[in-house]
Motif scaffolding. Structure first.
Motif, PDB file in Angstrom:
ATOM      1  N   LYS A 116      23.144  67.067 -98.947  1.00  0.00           N
ATOM      2  CA  LYS A 116      24.488  67.117 -99.527  1.00  0.00           C
ATOM      3  C   LYS A 116      25.443  67.722 -98.506  1.00  0.00           C
ATOM      4  O   LYS A 116      25.179  68.794 -97.952  1.00  0.00           O
ATOM      5  CB  LYS A 116      24.476  67.960-100.803  1.00  0.00           C
ATOM      6  CG  LYS A 116      25.850  68.256-101.386  1.00  0.00           C
ATOM      7  CD  LYS A 116      26.470  67.036-102.018  1.00  0.00           C
ATOM      8  CE  LYS A 116      27.772  67.393-102.732  1.00  0.00           C
ATOM      9  NZ  LYS A 116      28.431  66.219-103.316  1.00  0.00           N
ATOM     10  N   THR A 117      26.548  67.040 -98.232  1.00  0.00           N
ATOM     11  CA  THR A 117      27.529  67.561 -97.281  1.00  0.00           C
ATOM     12  C   THR A 117      28.486  68.524 -97.979  1.00  0.00           C
ATOM     13  O   THR A 117      28.879  68.307 -99.130  1.00  0.00           O
ATOM     14  CB  THR A 117      28.337  66.415 -96.643  1.00  0.00           C
ATOM     15  OG1 THR A 117      29.023  65.687 -97.661  1.00  0.00           O
ATOM     16  CG2 THR A 117      27.422  65.472 -95.879  1.00  0.00           C
ATOM     17  N   ASN A 118      28.844  69.582 -97.271  1.00  0.00           N
ATOM     18  CA  ASN A 118      29.797  70.574 -97.765  1.00  0.00           C
ATOM     19  C   ASN A 118      30.847  70.774 -96.677  1.00  0.00           C
ATOM     20  O   ASN A 118      30.687  71.599 -95.780  1.00  0.00           O
ATOM     21  CB  ASN A 118      29.085  71.889 -98.090  1.00  0.00           C
ATOM     22  CG  ASN A 118      30.019  72.906 -98.719  1.00  0.00           C
ATOM     23  OD1 ASN A 118      31.239  72.717 -98.763  1.00  0.00           O
ATOM     24  ND2 ASN A 118      29.466  74.007 -99.185  1.00  0.00           N
TER      25      ASN A 118
ATOM     26  N   ASN B 259      23.007  70.679 -97.106  1.00  0.00           N
ATOM     27  CA  ASN B 259      22.064  71.308 -98.017  1.00  0.00           C
ATOM     28  C   ASN B 259      21.058  70.277 -98.499  1.00  0.00           C
ATOM     29  O   ASN B 259      21.438  69.197 -98.962  1.00  0.00           O
ATOM     30  CB  ASN B 259      22.802  71.913 -99.215  1.00  0.00           C
ATOM     31  CG  ASN B 259      23.831  72.949 -98.793  1.00  0.00           C
ATOM     32  OD1 ASN B 259      23.494  74.086 -98.545  1.00  0.00           O
ATOM     33  ND2 ASN B 259      25.091  72.531 -98.703  1.00  0.00           N
TER      34      ASN B 259
ATOM     35  N   ALA C 252      26.867  73.724 -94.507  1.00  0.00           N
ATOM     36  CA  ALA C 252      27.549  72.445 -94.393  1.00  0.00           C
ATOM     37  C   ALA C 252      26.651  71.292 -94.808  1.00  0.00           C
ATOM     38  O   ALA C 252      27.123  70.259 -95.265  1.00  0.00           O
ATOM     39  CB  ALA C 252      28.051  72.245 -92.965  1.00  0.00           C
TER      40      ALA C 252
ATOM     41  N   ASN D 229      39.100  65.509 -95.526  1.00  0.00           N
ATOM     42  CA  ASN D 229      39.476  66.704 -96.282  1.00  0.00           C
ATOM     43  C   ASN D 229      40.998  66.724 -96.381  1.00  0.00           C
ATOM     44  O   ASN D 229      41.681  65.882 -95.787  1.00  0.00           O
ATOM     45  CB  ASN D 229      38.919  67.961 -95.608  1.00  0.00           C
ATOM     46  CG  ASN D 229      39.655  68.299 -94.325  1.00  0.00           C
ATOM     47  OD1 ASN D 229      40.333  67.446 -93.739  1.00  0.00           O
ATOM     48  ND2 ASN D 229      39.509  69.517 -93.867  1.00  0.00           N
TER      49      ASN D 229
ATOM     50  N   ASP E 135      23.239  66.150-107.986  1.00  0.00           N
ATOM     51  CA  ASP E 135      23.224  67.482-107.397  1.00  0.00           C
ATOM     52  C   ASP E 135      22.188  68.344-108.097  1.00  0.00           C
ATOM     53  O   ASP E 135      22.199  68.486-109.318  1.00  0.00           O
ATOM     54  CB  ASP E 135      24.601  68.160-107.519  1.00  0.00           C
ATOM     55  CG  ASP E 135      25.643  67.420-106.717  1.00  0.00           C
ATOM     56  OD1 ASP E 135      25.245  66.698-105.790  1.00  0.00           O
ATOM     57  OD2 ASP E 135      26.835  67.552-107.046  1.00  0.00           O
TER      58      ASP E 135
ATOM     59  N   ALA F 182      24.754  75.966-101.831  1.00  0.00           N
ATOM     60  CA  ALA F 182      25.786  75.123-101.232  1.00  0.00           C
ATOM     61  C   ALA F 182      26.575  75.861-100.172  1.00  0.00           C
ATOM     62  O   ALA F 182      27.684  75.500 -99.868  1.00  0.00           O
ATOM     63  CB  ALA F 182      26.718  74.599-102.325  1.00  0.00           C
ATOM     64  N   SER F 183      26.026  76.915 -99.623  1.00  0.00           N
ATOM     65  CA  SER F 183      26.772  77.707 -98.658  1.00  0.00           C
ATOM     66  C   SER F 183      26.758  77.092 -97.274  1.00  0.00           C
ATOM     67  O   SER F 183      27.542  77.477 -96.414  1.00  0.00           O
ATOM     68  CB  SER F 183      26.196  79.129 -98.589  1.00  0.00           C
ATOM     69  OG  SER F 183      24.823  79.089 -98.227  1.00  0.00           O
TER      70      SER F 183
ATOM     71  N   GLN G  47      29.292  61.756 -99.164  1.00  0.00           N
ATOM     72  CA  GLN G  47      28.805  62.959 -99.839  1.00  0.00           C
ATOM     73  C   GLN G  47      27.359  63.297 -99.479  1.00  0.00           C
ATOM     74  O   GLN G  47      26.934  64.443 -99.629  1.00  0.00           O
ATOM     75  CB  GLN G  47      28.915  62.788-101.354  1.00  0.00           C
ATOM     76  CG  GLN G  47      30.344  62.630-101.856  1.00  0.00           C
ATOM     77  CD  GLN G  47      31.162  63.890-101.669  1.00  0.00           C
ATOM     78  OE1 GLN G  47      30.670  64.996-101.857  1.00  0.00           O
ATOM     79  NE2 GLN G  47      32.420  63.728-101.282  1.00  0.00           N
TER      80      GLN G  47
ATOM     81  N   GLU H 250      33.851  71.936 -96.777  1.00  0.00           N
ATOM     82  CA  GLU H 250      34.565  73.215 -96.784  1.00  0.00           C
ATOM     83  C   GLU H 250      33.805  74.262 -95.969  1.00  0.00           C
ATOM     84  O   GLU H 250      34.410  75.041 -95.216  1.00  0.00           O
ATOM     85  CB  GLU H 250      34.762  73.709 -98.216  1.00  0.00           C
ATOM     86  CG  GLU H 250      35.752  72.908 -99.036  1.00  0.00           C
ATOM     87  CD  GLU H 250      35.207  71.583 -99.503  1.00  0.00           C
ATOM     88  OE1 GLU H 250      33.961  71.400 -99.398  1.00  0.00           O
ATOM     89  OE2 GLU H 250      35.987  70.727 -99.946  1.00  0.00           O
ATOM     90  N   ALA H 251      32.484  74.284 -96.102  1.00  0.00           N
ATOM     91  CA  ALA H 251      31.686  75.240 -95.332  1.00  0.00           C
ATOM     92  C   ALA H 251      31.744  74.933 -93.850  1.00  0.00           C
ATOM     93  O   ALA H 251      31.779  75.843 -93.007  1.00  0.00           O
ATOM     94  CB  ALA H 251      30.237  75.212 -95.821  1.00  0.00           C
TER      95      ALA H 251
END
Length: 904
Positions: A670-672, A23, A21, A605, A12, A18-19, A654, A674-675
């Motif tokens: 990078k997957t996020n 990045n 989904a 999740n 990372d 990281a805001s 990820q 939560e966003a």
């Protein structure tokens, strides 16, 4: 690649935002057509280069990247201020931008969010071809990418982005590809194309230019094509390098009436035999780079002072005539082979920092259990990277001109299969990249487009551009021949868009399925297949008009086992994997182009949701499962400015990797999750997202019409003429679905009607073993949103049909009336003559819905064809059909003109 600090590198990037989904975390590759800039200082070892539409500040000591984003097009040029603080990056194409960054702050504050200090939108019509910053960083000069070429000088540090000067060059001046300021005078610039050098000067707040002439006859020698031009501090003369090893020296010859300094070619110095490809200055030295990998240093009198041979790794310590000490700082060079090298000036050390790909990248694959990424390019190079440490673990260069087209790891990670454009498939050890014994196969003359292993590692399947599927079987107990050819089947007549193995639920045996552009889904019978005899189990035509684009297995989040298929009409369809029945049609992601590839992320999740990664022509995105047509459950962003050629997901879900084909770049995202989940709630809960997809929303006319039609359908079910009490219900019978859809302006085919009815009818069968016979209003709205054309039916579609079926007459395509009636009855879905008469009777207004021309009371006849002859001309054009039959308010040609004007 420098590996001495690999242990300090993490997967990372600490500076990444990281805001979102998705990045962007790392860029593998380099744009070899844009010069690399040395940004090194006493405390940092940094280079700046371009990849696709992203600038990269790479610290080759710590092996970290700062990614400079903000462009939608490929980067066309980069320039840096003299103090290396300010970085300007420009692109070329539609909606171009110039973005200026404060590199010093980004390098000092590692948690910086990388917000640019200045952005110019649409600085030139088609973008920027070349630009430069003045020596004091105050001014930015840009050259447009289109002719007649435009030069702009910006006072970019002012609050209002003051455009100081705009100058349009004559149309006969070739496109200038390089420009630079004079180091000691901001009022003078020089630019050049391959055949012309232009000098610029500010005089009385006016930008003027001089175009000196130089031909082979002037000095009785070949000049060559110009490469680049430079000024030197405190020297009046300017210098231009050429493709035949010359340096042209320009000097003043006076001024014109306007006071503009005029230039002339003073002399041509032949400094070498081979082409000079780059020209710059270091201090008072003129520095050239050539096509042989030599870097040479000259003084202002064009005397050779020193030379570096990158190919031989030679750097003489002292090559001056007088034996004086040659002192310059360490420097960076980049090559046409996409390499970046660090040259240490006090010795003979040449350190290769980056080895990129100099050709297109189409092949990607990730290891099933470890952080490894396989990259294959058209330069016949296969690389295995550890994407956590950003370190190359192994690479192999195959004999050219073989080009790598696809790669696949087996589920255990022991083997890797590599498919080539010449039809060869190689099975190799995944660690050493050495070929297995007797594991090089060539049963196709065409490029291998797909490769995949079965879950038990017993089979390898490939697809080629000859529309054929080949299967190879493992026999690992035989060390001399671990893989054997099983058979080949040409089951499609158009290109294969998807090939995958699955698992039979009852036997746990592998299943092999392919989907083609011919709309045919083929399943192969591996159990009954023998050597040289690959058997097919079933073939099903699964689409009527849409063209499949990709396919994958739907994850086991439902009791029914599904195949998930995407098509070119922006729809996602679920098919029962056994019966091949279409069980659900859903609105897919609508991001400019249809899905080209999709893959289920191996990540969940806490809510138990699964996720789908996908790519379109130029975007990468994520979709929350289960799919329901809600557009807020998906996101996408620009992945590559050209075309995304492939995608691969990490074993843990990820990271997502995308390749950009001709831009020679692979991006790591990078997957996020939560966003992504948070964004869903912004679109509203329950039915709100679907109401918003209707014109006018919940309070609009379309919703009111649909509500009225829904209750009209109830009346129609109970009988229009009945005198009995009406039964108020919240549902209508499924047989009313086609009437409601057509009343809303959506005209499904009979096959589409069957799909809609079956979707509701079988929706609860797995749980209850009962059929659903009615549908409520909310389910009807979802059905309408998901099945209707994603963007409506374009008026130009009718013209396309007439171009295919008709004959051109007087600039219009027309169809003979008899041929049109024949085509309507014999092509596509079956329609009888009486049904056709019924349709025309309704469309022409001579009968009510459900009636025909024969039953029209005010137009009695028993010959509907005669009536059609009276109402329709002998030769029917698209406009005639649109206006007289369909009742469009304006002609097709007018509609196309309006649409074109709106798009422009």
């Amino acid at each position: 690649m420098d590996t001495k600090n690999q242990e300090n590198s993490t997967s990372d990037n600490p500076t990444a935002t990281a805001s979102n989904a998705l990045n962007l975390m790392w860029s593998f590759g380099i744009n070899r057509n844009i010069p690399v800039v040395n940004m090194a200082s006493d405390d940092r070892k940094i280079v700046l280069y371009a990849t696709a539409h992203t600038g990269v500040l790479y610290d080759y000591e710590t092996n970290k990247q700062q990614l400079l984003q903000g462009h939608c097009n490929s980067i066309s040029c980069i320039c840096v201020s003299n103090d290396k603080r300010w970085v300007a990056i420009a692109d070329q194409g539609k909606d171009p931008t110039i973005v200026i960054w404060d590199a010093q702050n980004m390098l000092i504050y590692l948690d910086d969010t990388r917000v640019p200090v200045q952005t110019f939108f649409d600085p030139h019509k088609n973008g920027v071809l070349a630009m430069t910053l003045s020596n004091d960083s105050k001014y930015l000069a840009t050259l447009s990418a289109s002719q007649p070429q435009e030069l702009c000088v910006w006072d970019w540090t002012s609050a209002d982005n003051n455009l100081l000067h705009t100058l349009q060059l004559d149309e006969d001046i070739p496109l200038q590809t390089h420009i630079s300021f004079r180091p000691d005078d901001n009022r003078m610039l020089i630019s050049n194309s391959e055949r012309q050098v232009v000098f610029y000067s500010w005089q009385f707040n006016e930008l003027l230019y001089d175009v000196p002439s130089l031909t082979d006859k002037d000095f009785n020698r070949t000049v060559g094509n110009y490469c680049q031009s430079v000024f030197i501090r405190n020297v009046i003369r300017a210098f231009t390098a050429t493709s035949v090893g010359n340096i042209v020296v320009w000097d003043n010859k006076g001024k014109d009436k306007r006071g503009l300094p005029l230039k002339k070619a003073l002399k041509i110095v032949r400094v070498q035999e081979k082409a000079i490809t780059y020209l710059t200055t270091i201090g008072n030295y003129i520095v050239t780079g050539d096509c042989l990998g030599h870097v040479k240093f000259y003084d202002t009198e064009m005397r050779l002072t020193n030379c570096v041979d990158l190919e031989r790794n030679e750097y003489p310590r002292d090559a001056t005539i007088h034996g004086s000490t040659f002192v310059i700082p360490n420097f960076i060079v980049s090559t046409s082979l996409a390499q970046i090298a660090h040259i240490v000036s006090d010795g003979s050390h040449v350190e290769i920092l980056i080895k990129g790909h100099d050709t297109a990248i189409n092949a990607l694959a990730t290891h099933p259990t470890e952080p490894r990424l396989a990259i294959g390019s058209n330069s016949a190079t296969l690389e295995i990277w550890n994407y956590n440490t950003k370190q190359i673990l192994r690479n192999r260069i195959f004999d050219k001109p073989t080009l790598i087209q696809c790669i696949a790891f087996d589920p255990k990670g022991a083997f890797i299969a590599c498919g080539f454009t010449n039809g060869i498939i190689r099975i190799m050890d995944a660690i050493t990249l050495e070929d297995l014994p007797q594991a090089i196969f060539k049963y196709s003359k065409d490029s291998i487009s797909h490769a995949c292993f079965s879950h038990d590692c017993k089979y390898l399947a490939t697809a080629d551009d000859d529309f054929a599927v080949s299967v190879y079987k493992s026999q690992l107990k035989n060390k001399d021949e671990p893989w054997v050819y099983l058979g080949r089947q040409r089951a499609h007549y158009k290109s294969i868009k998807g090939l995958m193995f699955g698992i039979a639920l009852d036997t746990n045996l592998p299943r092999l399925i392919s989907i083609g552009k011919d709309r045919v889904l083929v399943e192969y019978d591996l159990n009954k297949s023998s050597k040289d005899d690959l058997q097919m189990l079933s073939t099903d035509r699964i689409e009527q008009s849409a063209i499949p684009t990709c396919i994958t297995w739907y994850p086991p989040i439902t009791k029914e086992n599904f195949l998930l298929l995407a098509n070119d009409q922006f729809k996602l369809k679920l098919y029962n994997s056994t019966t091949k029945m279409c069980r659900k049609t859903l609105l897919g992601p609508t991001y400019g182009s249809p899905l080209q590839k999709m893959e289920i992320l191996l990540q969940e999740n806490p809510n138990g949701n699964r996720y789908l990664a996908f790519i379109t022509n130029d975007k990468v995105g994520l979709q929350i499962l289960p799919i329901d047509g809600n557009p807020h459950r998906t996101m996408a962003l620009m992945a590559h400015p050209g075309r995304v050629t492939n995608m691969a997901c990490s074993y843990d879900g990820q990271h997502i990797f995308t390749s950009g084909g001709s831009d020679s770049t692979v991006f790591m995202w990078k997957t996020n999750i939560e966003a992504l989940e948070a964004a869903v709630h912004l679109g509203g809960e329950d039915m709100v997202p679907f109401y918003n997809l209707m014109d006018g929303g919940r309070e609009g006319e379309l919703f009111a019409e649909l509500e009225n039609y829904f209750y009209y359908a109830q009346i129609r079910t109970q009988g229009i003429d009945t005198m009995e009490s009406r039964k108020v219900s919240t549902k209508v019978a499924l047989r009313q679905i086609p009437y409601i859809m057509r009343a809303l302006g959506f005209y499904p085919t009979e096959q589409e009607i069957d799909d809609m009815v079956n979707e509701i009818k079988f929706s609860e069968y797995i749980e209850t073993e009962k059929f659903v016979e009615e549908i409520d209003l909310e389910s009807l709205i979802k059905l309408y949103i998901n099945h209707r054309p994603a963007f409506g039916i374009p008026p130009g579609r009718l013209n396309e049909v007439f171009k295919i079926l008709g004959i051109e007459q007087n600039g219009q395509y027309t169809i003979d009336r008899g041929d049109l009636l024949k085509v309507l009855q014999s092509k596509g879905e079956h329609i009888t003559e009486s049904e056709l008469a019924e349709c025309f009777g309704t469309l022409l207004g001579y009968s009510d819905i459900g009636g025909s021309l024969e039953t029209a009371s005010y137009y009695p006849t028993d010959n509907s064809e005669t009536l059609l002859e009276e109402q329709l001309s002998e030769n029917i054009s698209a406009n005639t059909f649109a206006e007289q039959v369909l009742g469009f308010p304006i002609s097709v040609d007018q509609t196309e003109t309006q649409n074109e004007a709106n798009s422009n």
